[in-house]
Design a protein around this motif. Structure first.
Motif, mmCIF file in Angstrom:
data_model
loop_
_atom_site.group_PDB
_atom_site.id
_atom_site.type_symbol
_atom_site.label_atom_id
_atom_site.label_comp_id
_atom_site.label_asym_id
_atom_site.label_seq_id
_atom_site.Cartn_x
_atom_site.Cartn_y
_atom_site.Cartn_z
ATOM 1 N N ARG A 15 129.542 37.218 121.615
ATOM 2 C CA ARG A 15 130.887 37.055 122.591
ATOM 3 C C ARG A 15 131.860 37.980 122.302
ATOM 4 N NH1 ARG A 15 136.034 36.832 119.190
ATOM 5 N NH2 ARG A 15 137.432 35.206 119.558
ATOM 6 N N ILE A 16 132.490 38.026 123.534
ATOM 7 C CA ILE A 16 132.705 38.922 124.818
ATOM 8 C C ILE A 16 134.506 38.494 124.678
ATOM 9 C CG2 ILE A 16 133.787 39.883 126.274
ATOM 10 C CD1 ILE A 16 130.228 39.967 126.944
ATOM 11 N N ALA A 17 135.147 38.612 124.162
ATOM 12 C CA ALA A 17 137.141 38.010 123.492
ATOM 13 C C ALA A 17 137.466 40.262 124.671
ATOM 14 C CB ALA A 17 137.482 39.166 122.543
ATOM 15 N N GLY A 18 138.374 39.171 126.020
ATOM 16 C CA GLY A 18 138.719 40.881 126.679
ATOM 17 C C GLY A 18 140.097 39.361 127.396
ATOM 18 N N SER A 19 140.949 40.495 127.894
ATOM 19 C CA SER A 19 142.427 40.115 128.264
ATOM 20 C C SER A 19 142.277 39.043 129.081
ATOM 21 C CB SER A 19 142.722 41.680 129.063
ATOM 22 O OG SER A 19 141.617 41.560 130.517
ATOM 23 N N ALA A 20 141.279 38.229 129.108
ATOM 24 C CA ALA A 20 141.855 37.247 130.191
ATOM 25 C C ALA A 20 140.895 36.047 129.701
ATOM 26 C CB ALA A 20 141.695 36.648 131.771
ATOM 27 N N GLY A 21 140.448 35.954 128.784
ATOM 28 C CA GLY A 21 138.983 34.918 128.205
ATOM 29 C C GLY A 21 138.348 35.561 127.390
ATOM 30 N N VAL A 22 137.399 34.263 126.396
ATOM 31 C CA VAL A 22 136.424 34.463 125.327
ATOM 32 C C VAL A 22 134.815 33.724 126.248
ATOM 33 C CG1 VAL A 22 135.836 34.368 122.844
ATOM 34 C CG2 VAL A 22 137.596 34.674 123.806
ATOM 35 N N LEU A 23 134.370 34.665 126.381
ATOM 36 C CA LEU A 23 132.507 34.418 126.830
ATOM 37 C C LEU A 23 131.720 34.272 125.557
ATOM 38 C CD1 LEU A 23 131.193 35.621 129.785
ATOM 39 C CD2 LEU A 23 129.870 35.887 127.309
ATOM 40 N N GLU A 24 130.690 33.390 125.285
ATOM 41 C CA GLU A 24 129.722 33.487 124.483
ATOM 42 C C GLU A 24 128.668 32.860 124.527
ATOM 43 O OE1 GLU A 24 130.543 32.083 119.547
ATOM 44 O OE2 GLU A 24 132.555 32.010 121.107
ATOM 45 N N ILE A 25 127.602 33.563 124.024
ATOM 46 C CA ILE A 25 125.832 33.225 124.089
ATOM 47 C C ILE A 25 125.466 32.762 122.537
ATOM 48 C CG2 ILE A 25 123.721 33.637 124.363
ATOM 49 C CD1 ILE A 25 124.307 35.623 127.263
ATOM 50 N N CYS A 26 125.496 31.415 122.293
ATOM 51 C CA CYS A 26 125.723 30.647 121.389
ATOM 52 C C CYS A 26 124.521 29.743 120.849
ATOM 53 C CB CYS A 26 126.764 29.552 120.647
ATOM 54 S SG CYS A 26 127.766 29.061 122.240
ATOM 55 N N ASP A 27 124.538 29.034 120.044
ATOM 56 C CA ASP A 27 123.374 27.817 119.680
ATOM 57 C C ASP A 27 121.773 28.585 120.017
ATOM 58 O OD1 ASP A 27 125.380 26.287 119.911
ATOM 59 O OD2 ASP A 27 125.012 25.378 121.033
ATOM 60 N N CYS A 28 122.070 29.880 119.416
ATOM 61 C CA CYS A 28 120.455 30.476 119.615
ATOM 62 C C CYS A 28 120.050 31.374 120.224
ATOM 63 C CB CYS A 28 119.874 29.955 119.272
ATOM 64 S SG CYS A 28 119.388 28.897 117.146
ATOM 65 N N GLY A 29 121.055 31.716 121.723
ATOM 66 C CA GLY A 29 120.979 32.655 122.772
ATOM 67 C C GLY A 29 120.552 31.129 124.125
ATOM 68 N N SER A 30 121.289 30.183 123.403
ATOM 69 C CA SER A 30 120.886 29.191 124.665
ATOM 70 C C SER A 30 121.663 28.491 125.562
ATOM 71 C CB SER A 30 119.772 27.794 124.545
ATOM 72 O OG SER A 30 121.100 26.838 123.034
ATOM 73 N N ARG A 31 123.299 28.170 124.854
ATOM 74 C CA ARG A 31 124.387 28.199 125.705
ATOM 75 C C ARG A 31 125.118 28.769 126.098
ATOM 76 N NH1 ARG A 31 129.157 25.459 123.358
ATOM 77 N NH2 ARG A 31 128.100 25.772 121.068
ATOM 78 N N LEU A 32 126.127 29.057 127.157
ATOM 79 C CA LEU A 32 127.092 29.621 127.661
ATOM 80 C C LEU A 32 128.193 29.299 127.165
ATOM 81 C CD1 LEU A 32 127.821 33.125 128.844
ATOM 82 C CD2 LEU A 32 127.694 32.516 131.183
ATOM 83 N N HIS A 33 129.245 29.358 126.214
ATOM 84 C CA HIS A 33 130.592 29.338 126.294
ATOM 85 C C HIS A 33 131.539 30.130 127.186
ATOM 86 C CE1 HIS A 33 133.555 26.425 123.477
ATOM 87 N NE2 HIS A 33 134.241 26.761 124.507
ATOM 88 N N VAL A 34 132.266 29.742 127.888
ATOM 89 C CA VAL A 34 133.506 30.019 128.708
ATOM 90 C C VAL A 34 134.768 29.437 128.096
ATOM 91 C CG1 VAL A 34 134.446 31.637 130.893
ATOM 92 C CG2 VAL A 34 131.961 30.498 130.304
ATOM 93 N N ILE A 35 135.736 30.336 127.941
ATOM 94 C CA ILE A 35 137.071 30.100 127.846
ATOM 95 C C ILE A 35 138.110 31.148 127.907
ATOM 96 C CG2 ILE A 35 138.981 29.091 126.348
ATOM 97 C CD1 ILE A 35 136.695 29.062 123.864
ATOM 98 N N THR A 36 138.585 30.201 129.130
ATOM 99 C CA THR A 36 140.006 30.950 129.614
ATOM 100 C C THR A 36 141.053 30.591 129.297
ATOM 101 O OG1 THR A 36 139.607 30.137 132.396
ATOM 102 C CG2 THR A 36 138.496 31.558 132.173
ATOM 103 N N ASP A 37 142.042 31.310 130.548
ATOM 104 C CA ASP A 37 143.281 30.394 129.571
ATOM 105 C C ASP A 37 143.665 29.184 130.586
ATOM 106 O OD1 ASP A 37 144.604 32.544 128.341
ATOM 107 O OD2 ASP A 37 145.041 33.321 129.768
ATOM 108 N N GLU A 38 143.193 28.843 131.501
ATOM 109 C CA GLU A 38 142.924 27.664 132.950
ATOM 110 C C GLU A 38 142.629 26.932 131.972
ATOM 111 O OE1 GLU A 38 142.280 30.840 134.057
ATOM 112 O OE2 GLU A 38 145.181 31.249 134.339
#
Lengths: 338, 338
Positions: free
Chosen positions: B254-277
């Motif tokens: 999981r990486i929380a940055g100044s403009a969004g959060v990016l996460e590799i989850c579900d046992c390394g299989s899924r990439l979840h990305v959240i930005t302000d948009e």
């Protein structure tokens, strides 16, 4: 306490006042008689409350005058972070029972004073550590106590919030405190309570990196704690959750034990339990069937106990203060006594 | 190198030999000529390999004799953990190119020696940091480089494995190394690579709590690292994943940055990305379209680059060694130079 109505006052409208006001209608023995700001100019809109049951709190400018004139049985302390410890101490000195926003205090001295007063005067002190009442955490606590995951060796918890709009006084450490004392304390508490562990050491880190307009508020914090059983706990806290996220917060807890892994995920809504026998992605949640205010009233009336006893509120506040100190001083602090 | 077939040998059959053998058929310029155990008695079943393309490796008892007699171009080092550094050093001294299991070495001295030899002799050195080739991590790396989450301030990564059956030599630190050097190094590497950060300090904790039959193998480890940009990283590692879990491992980032959060989850299989948009629970994954062996051959033939350059393999091994040292000595180690 006797059967007379309990006179209750509010000081401050900053914290989670709804934990009391939202439940007030269920407790006819409570009479909300007055409120006052915790600091000059505080907006009391959230607590200037009138309902069908006739609660018509008188508004004071000065909370000390209010305490002196109203001689309340109960003081709800819900103010600007730095005021909560000192107000609770004065309320305790006057013999009032207390429902207070966490942390109990911003310094070890404040917390020690409050602990002493609460014990000496036999007061009921309830801290707003309300996440214990959320079904996933409550259920997880029961499961760990039942031994479902064995001995908890590795604990990891997260609190992540949207930044949104934060008041001016978040910009100063002297008024805000720290993200560990304000936000982290929830995770420190639910991790300790659910896992049934004690923290024996702490090192930590915090910084304001993305919100320079509020320099006193650390938008990133990380904490590593040793556990009494030789295990370890990690906490990551941030105010970096993007506006487009599905919820305001993303609270998590993972406990890896000798016999299983238990996890609260999906923004604190789902309980995933894996044992050597079975993988249960959505464990049935148990509603606690109780509330912070209900427990407080029951404790006052000697009919029940708080889910978060005063001593646990004090000790977790101490941990949050020590973790903040560890980050500020960039050192590991041993918490073992004796 | 010239257009002659590249003579390749294997030392050891303990690590991720499939990263080479599973791809061998695609590279006709490679000739797998011999193999030897990394320690007496090692089972070579996994690398005694004969295929339709005529690879018929001769089996030696002694890897030094094999290196002397076969004078290979390429040595694949895939042995018991403690042997990989010393074997790679001897291979490098003989001018062989190297594909080696991580970590590059178990001590700072080993790693420094290897770094010097690889530079002096102009060798291609590929470390089996193969998680960079997994689509979620590869895609996440591209997204962070493109600035999707802004500046990464908070990094959290997890490696959790089932215990299963672990060889006898996991029981000794002298042969196993540490869970940080063996397992954690993947997370240290992918977190650093995806987030594009450098670690500036480290404190850590590790212990064997649930598997006393292998005391040298820490089944719980936690690591906190400072980042070059003022942020912080946390790592939790364990061998406590229950047998009934859906996968062998549960890798996360999981990486929380100044403009969004990016996460590799579900046992390394899924990439979840959240930005302000936008909140994108399953970001489309990009297959890297390359492999460790393919990159190695391309680098050898001056046609391409390694996804994990030698220097990054060396520096992340150093970090894993320093993290282990921090845990053993219970202190925070500064990693900043000059």
């Amino acid at each position: 306490m006797d059967d007379m109505p309990h006179k209750m006052v509010f000081v401050g409208a900053t914290g989670h006042s709804h934990l009391v006001l939202g439940e007030l209608e269920h407790y006819s023995q409570l009479r909300y008689v007055a409120c006052a700001p915790s600091y000059p100019g505080e907006d009391l809109g959230r607590i200037e409350y009138v309902d069908a049951d006739g609660h018509t709190p008188q508004v004071y400018d000065d909370w000390r005058i209010m305490l002196d004139r109203e001689t309340p049985d109960i003081v709800v302390v819900c103010g600007r972070h730095d005021t909560n410890g000192p107000i609770a101490i004065e309320a305790a000195q006057r013999g009032c029972h207390i429902i207070a926003e966490k942390p109990a205090g911003h310094s070890l001295d404040e917390i020690a004073t409050l602990r002493r007063l609460v014990a000496e005067k036999g007061l009921t002190y309830a801290s707003m550590l309300a996440m214990r009442y959320e079904a996933p955490f409550y259920t997880a606590h029961q499961l760990v106590r039942q031994g479902l995951v064995g001995e908890p060796y590795l604990v990891a918890a997260q609190k992540s919030y949207r930044w949104g709009v934060r008041p001016d006084w978040y910009g100063r450490r002297s008024t805000y405190g720290s993200t560990m004392t304000w936000v982290g304390i929830h995770a420190f508490d639910y991790a300790r309570w659910v896992a049934g562990v004690e923290y024996t050491s702490v090192c930590a880190y915090h910084a304001n990196l993305g919100h320079p307009e509020r320099p006193g508020c650390q938008d990133v914090a990380t904490v590593m704690a040793g556990l009494h059983n030789g295990g370890s706990a990690l906490f990551n806290l941030d105010y970096l959750r993007p506006e487009a996220a599905s919820t305001h917060g993303d609270d998590r807890l993972r406990i890896a034990g000798s016999a299983g892994v238990l996890e609260i995920c999906d923004c604190g809504s789902r309980l995933h339990v894996i044992t050597d026998e079975k993988d249960t992605p959505s464990w049935p949640l148990q509603d606690p069937g109780r509330t912070l205010l209900g427990d407080f009233v029951a404790a006052l009336e000697d009919r029940g106990d708080l889910l978060a006893p005063a001593e646990e509120a004090f000790s977790i506040a101490e941990f949050a203060v020590r973790a903040t100190q560890a980050a500020d001083e960039r050192r590991t602090i041993s918490l073992q006594t004796g």
